[in-house]
Design a protein around this motif. Structure first.
Motif, PDB file in Angstrom:
ATOM      1  N   GLY A 147       0.809  -1.217   0.000  1.00 34.33           N
ATOM      2  CA  GLY A 147       0.000   0.000   0.000  1.00 34.33           C
ATOM      3  C   GLY A 147       0.836   1.257   0.000  1.00 34.33           C
ATOM      4  O   GLY A 147       0.639   2.149  -0.840  1.00 34.33           O
ATOM      5  N   PHE A 148       1.797   1.347   0.934  1.00 31.13           N
ATOM      6  CA  PHE A 148       2.570   2.602   0.957  1.00 31.13           C
ATOM      7  C   PHE A 148       3.608   2.656  -0.164  1.00 31.13           C
ATOM      8  O   PHE A 148       3.947   3.727  -0.648  1.00 31.13           O
ATOM      9  CB  PHE A 148       3.173   2.901   2.334  1.00 31.13           C
TER      10      PHE A 148
ATOM     11  N   THR B 160      -4.012   2.381   3.440  1.00 34.94           N
ATOM     12  CA  THR B 160      -2.602   2.799   3.423  1.00 34.94           C
ATOM     13  C   THR B 160      -2.268   3.520   2.120  1.00 34.94           C
ATOM     14  O   THR B 160      -1.577   4.548   2.130  1.00 34.94           O
ATOM     15  CB  THR B 160      -1.678   1.572   3.578  1.00 34.94           C
ATOM     16  N   PHE B 161      -2.755   3.011   1.010  1.00 32.81           N
ATOM     17  CA  PHE B 161      -2.484   3.586  -0.308  1.00 32.81           C
ATOM     18  C   PHE B 161      -3.012   5.016  -0.403  1.00 32.81           C
ATOM     19  O   PHE B 161      -2.279   5.951  -0.751  1.00 32.81           O
ATOM     20  CB  PHE B 161      -3.121   2.702  -1.381  1.00 32.81           C
ATOM     21  N   PHE B 162      -4.294   5.203  -0.067  1.00 30.17           N
ATOM     22  CA  PHE B 162      -4.896   6.533  -0.227  1.00 30.17           C
ATOM     23  C   PHE B 162      -4.402   7.525   0.824  1.00 30.17           C
ATOM     24  O   PHE B 162      -4.275   8.720   0.539  1.00 30.17           O
ATOM     25  CB  PHE B 162      -6.423   6.426  -0.197  1.00 30.17           C
ATOM     26  N   LEU B 163      -4.093   7.051   2.034  1.00 29.05           N
ATOM     27  CA  LEU B 163      -3.527   7.952   3.039  1.00 29.05           C
ATOM     28  C   LEU B 163      -2.141   8.436   2.612  1.00 29.05           C
ATOM     29  O   LEU B 163      -1.783   9.591   2.836  1.00 29.05           O
ATOM     30  CB  LEU B 163      -3.434   7.249   4.399  1.00 29.05           C
ATOM     31  N   THR B 164      -1.362   7.542   1.988  1.00 29.16           N
ATOM     32  CA  THR B 164      -0.031   7.934   1.498  1.00 29.16           C
ATOM     33  C   THR B 164      -0.149   9.017   0.439  1.00 29.16           C
ATOM     34  O   THR B 164       0.617   9.988   0.432  1.00 29.16           O
ATOM     35  CB  THR B 164       0.703   6.713   0.907  1.00 29.16           C
ATOM     36  N   ILE B 165      -1.117   8.863  -0.450  1.00 28.00           N
ATOM     37  CA  ILE B 165      -1.280   9.823  -1.554  1.00 28.00           C
ATOM     38  C   ILE B 165      -1.851  11.145  -1.058  1.00 28.00           C
ATOM     39  O   ILE B 165      -1.326  12.224  -1.346  1.00 28.00           O
ATOM     40  CB  ILE B 165      -2.195   9.231  -2.648  1.00 28.00           C
ATOM     41  N   ILE B 166      -2.951  11.067  -0.309  1.00 26.51           N
ATOM     42  CA  ILE B 166      -3.704  12.278   0.035  1.00 26.51           C
ATOM     43  C   ILE B 166      -3.087  13.015   1.215  1.00 26.51           C
ATOM     44  O   ILE B 166      -3.042  14.249   1.234  1.00 26.51           O
ATOM     45  CB  ILE B 166      -5.178  11.913   0.322  1.00 26.51           C
ATOM     46  N   PHE B 167      -2.586  12.284   2.212  1.00 23.89           N
ATOM     47  CA  PHE B 167      -2.011  12.936   3.389  1.00 23.89           C
ATOM     48  C   PHE B 167      -0.485  12.811   3.339  1.00 23.89           C
ATOM     49  O   PHE B 167       0.160  13.505   2.607  1.00 23.89           O
ATOM     50  CB  PHE B 167      -2.602  12.343   4.666  1.00 23.89           C
ATOM     51  N   ASP B 168       0.072  11.931   4.133  1.00 23.69           N
ATOM     52  CA  ASP B 168       1.517  11.705   4.030  1.00 23.69           C
ATOM     53  C   ASP B 168       1.855  10.317   4.538  1.00 23.69           C
ATOM     54  O   ASP B 168       1.028   9.614   5.117  1.00 23.69           O
ATOM     55  CB  ASP B 168       2.324  12.769   4.779  1.00 23.69           C
TER      56      ASP B 168
END
Length: 554
Positions: free
Chosen positions: A127-128, A385-393
């Motif tokens: 994910g990350f 994990t994937f979308f949090l990495t993209i949208i947040f950090d």
């Protein structure tokens, strides 16, 4: 005991191995050059800092690490978090965060956490990693298309909105350079896998850009020299000013750098082990990674870790020992001292093309799609994990991903334990000490028998309490059969204590059956003899039934 791999490798070192290491080290050094420059610029620092990182960290990881063939340096995984730290804290903040990450990595190794880090769930890693790949890809669109944008927003969504709003400023010459570099990197391995595609792409596109500028008057292709002042001077070591406020604010990103570096380096070392048939020492490798990240920032470098692509290049070209990694660092040092000024002619669109290919390879599309076919819990961890990495950090993504994975793991473990009421039915009456007898077990009148299957911890304990309080008819005796309970934790002891106290208050005796020695020891330490009586803890179901019948008759 800490012992770098280099020491054991030098014991039987010979001329043939030295020649193989020198050849591999030269090739890896050449391959690492364009990646070091690209990763440095993408991280928000000057290109020479990327090369300095590859030199210092590559040398330190090979000398002090726990793998024979690991090649260290800057990697794409750190780009997102480095850029964020520089935006918020500046270069001094990045230096302090990298030093702190180095301390964390050394501690991980000294505390023997190398094996534990390997057990971070695979969906989190994918994910990350995929999220970082998409983020890297999105950061290269300005240079790849030659867009005229003064300041690209750091937010992912705002960044793409900005790209679309300024897409009419596209420069076709820059786009052509970017596409040409991608084609060279992708197609060259089909001709020869030993020739580094990224290096050939840089040489070819640099020549094309110079020719276009000199003979066709094309001035729109931006180069490294247009954006940075290139220096080939070796920097002196500088210790940053430390303050408690800064250190406290950088703990979270520093820990993220350490965890990310640990995962990537151990993953790289594990992959290398499978190819060369060796076994790295994970704790020593973490110590080596930590020492590299302690020294590297003092010379202006950025975070570094083991790099899978460069490690595989080392193996494929005959690298045998950490000496190859040392040679690779020396090659980069010589290039830095004598050829660094030439880097100013490299087109930014070419470096963007290199990173586009890197991001595609990082993305791991087959792995990502494969997990989407797995259970919903794995898919949830992956996508969160994937979308949090993209949208947040990345810091938030790793923290939340691990928390969700832990919660889902706890739920799955709870589901493995079952508690049910046993009726008068034909069952295989196994001796709780593993002998087998087939007979008809009859539960005496005024006796209830419950069986617990699986570990007796938080999940099973709550199930048992709820099940036993559900029935209105109160028996004289309750048998709790525990032949399939491998262990019991403090929550299970607490629930079992509540069951016994509640049963006593209702005038119900409790008998435990099939308690294995390990569980028996735990109950004894918890003073269960005082609560229930030692004669109420039976080794076998036949003994428990006799005891229950005796108590029920009374």
């Amino acid at each position: 005991m800490y012992k770098p791999k280099l020491i054991s490798c030098l014991k039987n070192y010979d001329k043939q191995t030295l020649v193989a290491d020198i050849m591999a080290g030269i090739i890896v050094g050449i391959v690492a050059l364009p990646l070091a420059i690209a990763f440095g610029i993408a991280s928000g620092v000057s290109p020479e800092k990327g090369i300095i990182t590859a030199i210092v960290a590559g040398f330190m990881i090979s000398v002090f690490g726990g793998s024979k063939v690991q090649i260290g340096g800057p990697t794409g995984a750190f780009i997102v978090i480095i850029y964020g730290i520089i935006e918020q804290y500046g270069m001094s903040g990045l230096t302090i965060a990298t030093l702190m990450a180095g301390v964390f990595l050394v501690l991980f190794g000294l505390l023997h956490l190398g094996t534990i880090i390997k057990y971070i769930p695979y969906p989190i890693v994918v994910g990350f990693t995929s999220g970082i790949a998409v983020t890297i890809f999105s950061t290269q669109m300005k240079d790849f298309f030659g867009l005229t944008i003064d300041k690209v927003p750091s937010d992912f969504i705002e960044k793409w909105i900005c790209y679309f709003q300024n897409f009419d400023t596209i420069d076709l010459w820059s786009l052509g350079i970017g596409v040409l570099s991608v084609l060279i990197i992708v197609l060259l391995p089909k001709i020869s896998k030993k020739i580094p595609g990224s290096l050939i792409a840089i040489i070819a596109t640099t020549i094309v850009a110079i020719v276009l500028k000199q003979y066709a008057g094309v001035e729109s292709i931006e180069t490294i020299g247009d954006r940075f002042n290139i220096s080939s001077e070796l920097p002196g070591a500088e210790v940053p000013e430390l303050s408690w406020l800064t250190i406290k604010g950088l703990v979270s990103p520093a820990l993220t750098i350490a965890i990310l570096g640990a995962i990537e380096s151990l993953l790289s070392a594990t992959v290398a082990d499978g190819v060369i048939g060796d076994r790295h020492n994970s704790n020593n490798e973490l110590i080596g990674q930590g020492l590299a990240n302690l020294v590297c920032p003092l010379f202006g470098g950025i975070p570094a870790t083991g790099a899978i692509a460069r490690t595989m290049t080392n193996i494929n070209n005959g690298g045998k020992t950490p000496v190859a990694g040392i040679i690779h660092a020396v090659v980069l040092l010589l290039i830095f001292l004598f050829l660094m000024p030439l880097a100013q002619y490299i087109p930014m669109a070419c470096l963007a093309g290199v990173l586009v290919v890197v991001s595609y390879n990082m993305c791991g599309i087959p792995s990502f799609l494969g997990i989407l076919r797995n259970p919903k819990s794995d898919v949830t961890v992956l996508l969160v994990t994937f979308f949090l990495t993209i949208i947040f950090d990345l810091t938030i993504a790793i923290e939340v991903g691990i928390i969700i994975a832990c919660l889902l793991f706890m739920r799955r473990m709870a589901e493995t334990s079952d508690v049910h009421l046993v009726r008068d039915i034909d069952i295989e009456a196994e001796s709780d000490l593993s002998a087998h007898n087939d007979e008809h077990l009859v539960v005496p009148n005024n006796v209830e028998m419950y069986e617990i299957d699986g570990p007796y911890f938080f999940g099973a304990g709550n199930k048992a309490e709820e099940l036993m309080s559900r029935f209105n008819e109160k028996p004289a005796v309750r048998i709790i059969r525990m032949r399939h309970v491998p262990f019991i934790d403090s929550t299970g002891i607490h629930n079992l204590t509540n069951i016994i106290i509640s049963s006593k208050q209702q005038g119900i005796d409790v008998v435990l059956s099939g308690v294995n020695p390990k569980v028996h020891d735990v109950l004894e330490k918890a003073h269960f003899y005082d609560l229930i009586g030692e004669d109420h803890i039976c080794p076998h179901i036949d003994v428990a039934l006799e005891k229950a019948k005796e108590l029920a008759d009374k």
